[in-house]
Structures are given as structure tokens and as C-alpha cells.
Design a protein around this motif. Structure first.
Motif, mmCIF file in Angstrom:
data_model
loop_
_atom_site.group_PDB
_atom_site.id
_atom_site.type_symbol
_atom_site.label_atom_id
_atom_site.label_comp_id
_atom_site.label_asym_id
_atom_site.label_seq_id
_atom_site.Cartn_x
_atom_site.Cartn_y
_atom_site.Cartn_z
ATOM 1 N N SER A 1 -8.545 -5.906 2.421
ATOM 2 C CA SER A 1 -8.551 -7.230 1.778
ATOM 3 C C SER A 1 -7.169 -7.793 1.480
ATOM 4 N N HIS A 2 -6.114 -7.108 1.913
ATOM 5 C CA HIS A 2 -4.756 -7.573 1.602
ATOM 6 C C HIS A 2 -3.857 -7.446 2.837
ATOM 7 N N PRO A 3 -4.188 -8.159 3.920
ATOM 8 C CA PRO A 3 -3.404 -8.029 5.152
ATOM 9 C C PRO A 3 -1.972 -8.527 4.965
ATOM 10 N N GLY A 4 -1.072 -7.908 5.735
ATOM 11 C CA GLY A 4 0.315 -8.362 5.744
ATOM 12 C C GLY A 4 1.233 -7.672 4.757
ATOM 13 N N LEU A 5 0.690 -6.810 3.902
ATOM 14 C CA LEU A 5 1.543 -6.099 2.961
ATOM 15 C C LEU A 5 2.224 -4.922 3.661
ATOM 16 N N PRO A 6 3.363 -4.482 3.161
ATOM 17 C CA PRO A 6 3.995 -3.288 3.737
ATOM 18 C C PRO A 6 3.217 -2.036 3.361
ATOM 19 N N LEU A 7 3.346 -1.019 4.174
ATOM 20 C CA LEU A 7 2.742 0.279 3.893
ATOM 21 C C LEU A 7 3.870 1.263 3.619
ATOM 22 N N PHE B 1 0.853 -1.188 0.000
ATOM 23 C CA PHE B 1 0.000 0.000 0.000
ATOM 24 C C PHE B 1 0.892 1.243 0.000
ATOM 25 N N VAL B 2 0.439 2.268 -0.670
ATOM 26 C CA VAL B 2 1.107 3.569 -0.635
ATOM 27 C C VAL B 2 0.137 4.564 -0.005
ATOM 28 N N VAL B 3 0.576 5.275 1.023
ATOM 29 C CA VAL B 3 -0.258 6.294 1.654
ATOM 30 C C VAL B 3 0.471 7.630 1.608
ATOM 31 N N ASP B 4 -0.238 8.659 1.192
ATOM 32 C CA ASP B 4 0.308 10.018 1.157
ATOM 33 C C ASP B 4 -0.598 10.896 2.006
ATOM 34 N N ILE B 5 -0.121 11.257 3.203
ATOM 35 C CA ILE B 5 -0.902 12.070 4.132
ATOM 36 C C ILE B 5 -0.519 13.529 3.932
ATOM 37 N N GLY B 6 -1.431 14.297 3.389
ATOM 38 C CA GLY B 6 -1.199 15.719 3.194
ATOM 39 C C GLY B 6 -1.889 16.534 4.259
ATOM 40 N N GLY B 7 -2.009 17.830 3.996
ATOM 41 C CA GLY B 7 -2.683 18.695 4.951
ATOM 42 C C GLY B 7 -4.186 18.600 4.871
ATOM 43 N N GLY B 8 -4.715 18.366 3.655
ATOM 44 C CA GLY B 8 -6.167 18.358 3.483
ATOM 45 C C GLY B 8 -6.732 17.094 2.884
ATOM 46 N N SER B 9 -5.871 16.144 2.537
ATOM 47 C CA SER B 9 -6.367 14.879 1.980
ATOM 48 C C SER B 9 -5.364 13.767 2.243
ATOM 49 N N THR B 10 -5.841 12.547 2.126
ATOM 50 C CA THR B 10 -4.993 11.365 2.281
ATOM 51 C C THR B 10 -5.283 10.423 1.125
ATOM 52 N N GLU B 11 -4.242 10.067 0.388
ATOM 53 C CA GLU B 11 -4.394 9.154 -0.739
ATOM 54 C C GLU B 11 -3.845 7.778 -0.377
ATOM 55 N N ILE B 12 -4.589 6.746 -0.713
ATOM 56 C CA ILE B 12 -4.159 5.369 -0.479
ATOM 57 C C ILE B 12 -4.222 4.623 -1.806
ATOM 58 N N THR B 13 -3.160 3.899 -2.113
ATOM 59 C CA THR B 13 -3.070 3.150 -3.359
ATOM 60 C C THR B 13 -2.606 1.731 -3.069
ATOM 61 N N LEU B 14 -3.192 0.760 -3.747
ATOM 62 C CA LEU B 14 -2.772 -0.634 -3.644
ATOM 63 C C LEU B 14 -1.966 -0.992 -4.881
ATOM 64 N N LEU B 15 -0.762 -1.528 -4.660
ATOM 65 C CA LEU B 15 0.101 -1.984 -5.752
ATOM 66 C C LEU B 15 0.244 -3.493 -5.715
#
Length: 545
Positions: A228-234, A161-175
């Protein structure tokens, strides 16, 4: 009688792919200076990128301003005129920096705070009117894509998973297999979360944190694929992750200041929140590693991160030092679809970029040493019980071992170690980067141990022996092309029962210097490998005229 015999042939042709950019991008974008401005909800950032004539790239200047745009939105959701004009002054300042560097173009983008503003069109028009900059308003999906691209170009992660925590939004992406499978942008970030739950200058009560995590978790549940994808790195991007990494590194006296690739277990988040939440902002500003302008938003940022970690059921958290600006730069200036296909390409591109930034000796010499080193490794490593990753480390070290000559030839080893430990290059973890630097700069066990003293916390049992073996292989390979003439056309590698390592070279010319160098190394090589190298040479007949 022969004990083992190996044969390796070498081609003298230089690889067709040039160092740095590949394909059409090479011709289109070489020798440019580009300014990238990211108008974030919490911080406005500038990065000035240089693409050199030989296709290498680097950041040559950067700037930041704590905008807090999400906090400045009115009750009606508008960005006040005075805030817009203040932002315009910052952009003009960044534009002057770009002009000083003679940028060929400036690309400016805006994210969540302006995207969520009710008067976004008017605000963007005003910014353009005052600054002359055309500002692109990114969607949440754009942010997720550019953030993932930045990660893919700088890390060797296959799935996560990729997470980008900004000031006004948070984006999460599954690779999966380095391809984007799913992505989402949530309208909460560290600034507007702080505002929503009243996390101001005072300590944050446990009840407030519990309510925040509960509400964040509820929003995350709206996207079932996240669970739905436990155990992956973030993989974490953004200021919250970088700030936490700095705090963590300072707390354990981590031997590297490099944030990119720094890992920590999920439990570390809970410990950090227990430490930071009871402190008021003024006391947080005194926490080692935490920048003063992050003190008021670090707790809500970590609460978001904790909620995401729990939702993803991540096995570990890894910090990505690259971010939105880098992703936009890669997309606009260095397009390369192959980056999605292989994590190995990340290290390959990074080595090429470093070699192009610090050109020292002829590339043909480095390639010959690389081929010889890997040939020696393939012949001798099976009996040495070296970890499989050793070949990757030797491959990298044998292509970078002369990089320190850029500073001084006489102290090449010291400078090579320093550059490889402090330059920005990707595709290896912190420990692997340390091992590569030690192999590339190896001049004997005493000097190597002295260099590694400050980094002993990163080392494991057997690493000294591993460095010595691979370092001596590299020394021997370099000795076999000491004249830098690529004289060896083919090489037979034979281990005799007497523990003699016979190197039978078919050469284009006599190798008197190489024979002397191998003889000089023989004693040290035997200490490391238990083999005495001997070079024998047969000169090839010149081609008919």
C-alpha cells in the motif's frame, strides 16, 4: 560605500549537552564494556561494545560462527542434542572473549531457529546449564523492533520499509515520519528457504526460483499494508544484504568498502540472480566479494529480497550495516526516544560520538570555529549558489576538522581525511561523507584533488568548486580563533564594493595572531570566493571589578 553588511554575535558558553550520551543514561552506563550475542538461524554473532567514561561508544571486538541452525532441525522440528552442545561450545568461546575484555555484562538473545524448534525450552535450558548464560528468546515482533531501532539510530531515513532477512525468518517494518506503523515476521529465511526448495550445492534451475518467488509472494500478500505504499525506499539489514553489497561493490570497483548506506536499484537484484543461480556452490565461492560460508544461501536470500522488493514496489534498496545486536545495545544501554523525532539527530549524535572517541583540542575552540564558519556561510553563501545541503556539510566538517591531530598534529589534514573516510559515523550518504572529509581536511586545491583521485566515481560536476569554497570558509573560521582563546565576542561581516571582505571583530583581547593568519589566507581565499578578507579588531572594555 558598503555593498552588503551582516552581523553575527557569538556566545562563549559551552553547550550544556555533553558529547556522547545524554540524560540519565549518561550516569547509568558510562565506562562499561558489554557483550552482545545474537544466536541467529544462520549465524551466531558476538559484538563487544565499549562505552567510554565521556559517554562515547564503539565496537572493540566481534566474532561470528556459521551455525546453520535452521538446517539442523529434524523432521519433527527439534534441534538435536549434538547441535545444542556444539552451539554451547561456541557460546563458551564468545564468553571467554568477553571475559578477556572484562565485560561488565553479557546479553544473549536467540531468534527464529530456536523459536521455531519444538524443543526450544529444553534447548535453552541446556545452553544455560553449560554456559551459565541467560538467553532471551526474541519474538518476531521483537526482532522487527530492534532491527528498526538499529536503522533509526544510524540512518537519516524518514519514510520507508525495513527488511531483515535472517536464516529462519524475515521481518518487514513500515516507517512513517521515523515511527513504526506496521511490522510483521514471516517464518522464512535464507536457510530454511534453501532447505524447503532443495537449493543445495548444484545450480538453481529457473523453475525452482519461479516457484520459490511465487510462494514467497503469496505469503507477503497476507499483509496488505506491504503493497500500500509504493515508491518508498527499502532499507535492508542482515547478512544477505551485506553479502550482495560486497559483490556489487567489487563488480563495479566501488571506491569505498563501507557497506552502510550503499544503494542499488532493484534491477541489480535480477542481474545478480542471473549470475549466481546458474553456478554451483563451489563456483559461487570464487565470486569476488562473496564469503565462502554464504555461497550456499545467497541465492535463496536474494530470492526473498527480490520478492520483498516487488511486494513493496520499492524505489531503491539501501544497505544498513547495523543490525539486531546494535538495536539491542541501543535499547539496553543508550536509550534515547528523541532519535525517532528527527533524522538530523542521527548525524548530530554521530559527530558527538566521534568527537568523544577522538578528543584532540578543547571543545570550546571547535565550537567557536563552528559558529564562525556557519556565520561566514550564512553571510556569503546566498551569492555563491551553493546547494542547501552545503551548510550541513560545513557544520559537520567544522566540528571534526582537528580529529586527525589524535594521530599527528603535523599531518592533521591527511589523518583527518583518513579517519572520516574509514571511521563508523552515520547520518550522511557516501558522497556527502566524502565531501565532508574533503572540506574538513582542505589545505588547498592541489592537495584536495590528489586525495580525491581514488573517489572520483562518487563525485559530480561542481563538487571540486564546492569543496574549495567551503574548505576556505573553514580555513578562515579557524584562522579567526587561531589562538584557541575564543577572543571574538561578536563579528560584523561586510562585503565592500571593492570586493573586500571586512571582518570587524569585537574582541576580549587583541587578536595579533588571528590578524596575521587572515592576512596569510587572503590570497587563497580571493581565488575561491573573489573576496579579500581583512580583519579589524576593537577590544572590549574589561568588566568592572
Amino acid at each position: 560605500m558598503l555593498y552588503r553588511t551582516y552581523k553575527r554575535f557569538f556566545c562563549r558558553n559551552v553547550r550544556n549537552d555533553r558529547i556522547g550520551l545524554t540524560g540519565g543514561a549518561e550516569a547509568l552506563y558510562k565506562k562499561q564494556i558489554i557483550g552482545m550475542i545474537d544466536i541467529g538461524s544462520n549465524t551466531v554473532r558476538l559484538a563487544v561494545y565499549q562505552i567510554t567514561e565521556n559517554g562515547a561508544f564503539r565496537v572493540i571486538d566481534q566474532g561470528r560462527w556459521p551455525a546453520r541452525l535452521s538446517q539442523k532441525l529434524t523432521a519433527g522440528g527439534e534441534l538435536p542434542r549434538e547441535s545444542v552442545d556444539e552451539l554451547a561450545e561456541v557460546l563458551l568461546h564468545f564468553k571467554r572473549i568477553c571475559r578477556m575484555h572484562r565485560t561488565t555484562r553479557i546479553k544473549a538473545v536467540a531468534t527464529a531457529a530456536i523459536r521455531q524448534a519444538a524443543n526450544r525450552e529444553q534447548a535453552l535450558a541446556r545452553l544455560t546449564e553449560v554456559t551459565g548464560l541467560t538467553i532471551e528468546l526474541l519474538s518476531g515482533e521483537d526482532e522487527a523492533r530492534f532491527g528498526s531501532l538499529a536503522m533509526l539510530r544510524t540512518m537519516d531515513v524518514e519514510d520507508g520499509f525495513v527488511v531483515d532477512i535472517g536464516g529462519g525468518s524475515t521481518e518487514i517494518t513500515l516507517l512513517r515520519d521515523r515511527k513504526i506503523v506496521s511490522s510483521v515476521s514471516f517464518p522464512f529465511g535464507c536457510v530454511n528457504t534453501s532447505r524447503r526448495f532443495g537449493m543445495k550445492d548444484e545450480p538453481v534451475p529457473p523453475a525452482v526460483m519461479e516457484r520459490a518467488v511465487s510462494e514467497l509472494a503469496a505469503q507477503l500478500r497476507s499483509e496488505p499494508w506491504i503493497r500500500s505504499h509504493p515508491g518508498l525506499p527499502l532499507i535492508g539489514l542482515g547478512g544477505t544484504l551485506r553479502s550482495f553489497a560486497k559483490i556489487s561493490q567489487r563488480s563495479i570497483d566501488y571506491p569505498l568498502s563501507n557497506l552502510h548506506g550503499y544503494e542499488f536499484p532493484p534491477l541489480a537484484l535480477e542481474n545478480a540472480l542471473q549470475t549466481l543461480a546458474p553456478l554451483g556452490v563451489e563456483k559461487r565461492r570464487k565470486v569476488p566479494g562473496l564469503s565462502k560460508d554464504r555461497a550456499d544461501v545467497i541465492v535463496p536470500g536474494l530470492l526473498i529480497l527480490q520478492a520483498v522488493v516487488q511486494a513493496c514496489q520499492a524505489s531503491r534498496v539501501v544497505v544498513c550495516g547495523a543490525g539486531l545486536r546494535d538495536g539491542i545495545f541501543f535499547d539496553a544501554c543508550l536509550p534515547a526516544e528523541e532519535v525517532f523525532l528527527s533524522s538530523r539527530q542521527v548525524l548530530e549524535d554521530s559527530i558527538r560520538n566521534l568527537s568523544a572517541l577522538y578528543p584532540t583540542v578543547p571543545q570550546a575552540h571547535l565550537e567557536q570555529v563552528n559558529r564562525l564558519a556557519l556565520s561566514l556561510y550564512d553571510s556569503l553563501a546566498p551569492e555563491a549558489s551553493l546547494p542547501p545541503s552545503s551548510r550541513v556539510l560545513l557544520d559537520a566538517a567544522s566540528r571534526l576538522f582537528r580529529i586527525g591531530s589524535m594521530i599527528d598534529v603535523g599531518d592533521n589534514a591527511d589523518h583527518t581525511f583518513y579517519i572520516l573516510m574509514h571511521a563508523h559515523w552515520n547520518g550522511l550518504g557516501h558522497r556527502e561523507m566524502l565531501l565532508t572529509a574533503a572540506i574538513a581536511s582542505y589545505k588547498g586545491p592541489g592537495a584536495m584533488r590528489s586525495r580525491l583521485v581514488p573517489y572520483k566515481a562518487l563525485l559530480r560536476e561542481g563538487d571540486f568548486e564546492r569543496i574549495s569554497k567551503l574548505g576556505m570558509l573553514l580555513q578562515l573560521a579557524a584562522a579567526l580563533d587561531r589562538s584557541e582563546s575564543q577572543g571574538i565576542a561578536s563579528l560584523d561581516i561586510t562585503v565592500e564594493r571593492s570586493r573586500q571582505l571586512t571582518l570587524s571583530a569585537a574582541a576580549n583581547h587583541p587578536l595579533h595572531v588571528e590578524m596575521m593568519e587572515v592576512e596569510t589566507l587572503a590570497k587563497d581565499f580571493k581565488k575561491s570566493w573573489g573576496l579579500s578578507p581583512v580583519l579589524s579588531v576593537s577590544t572590549l572594555a574589561p568588566p568592572p571589578r
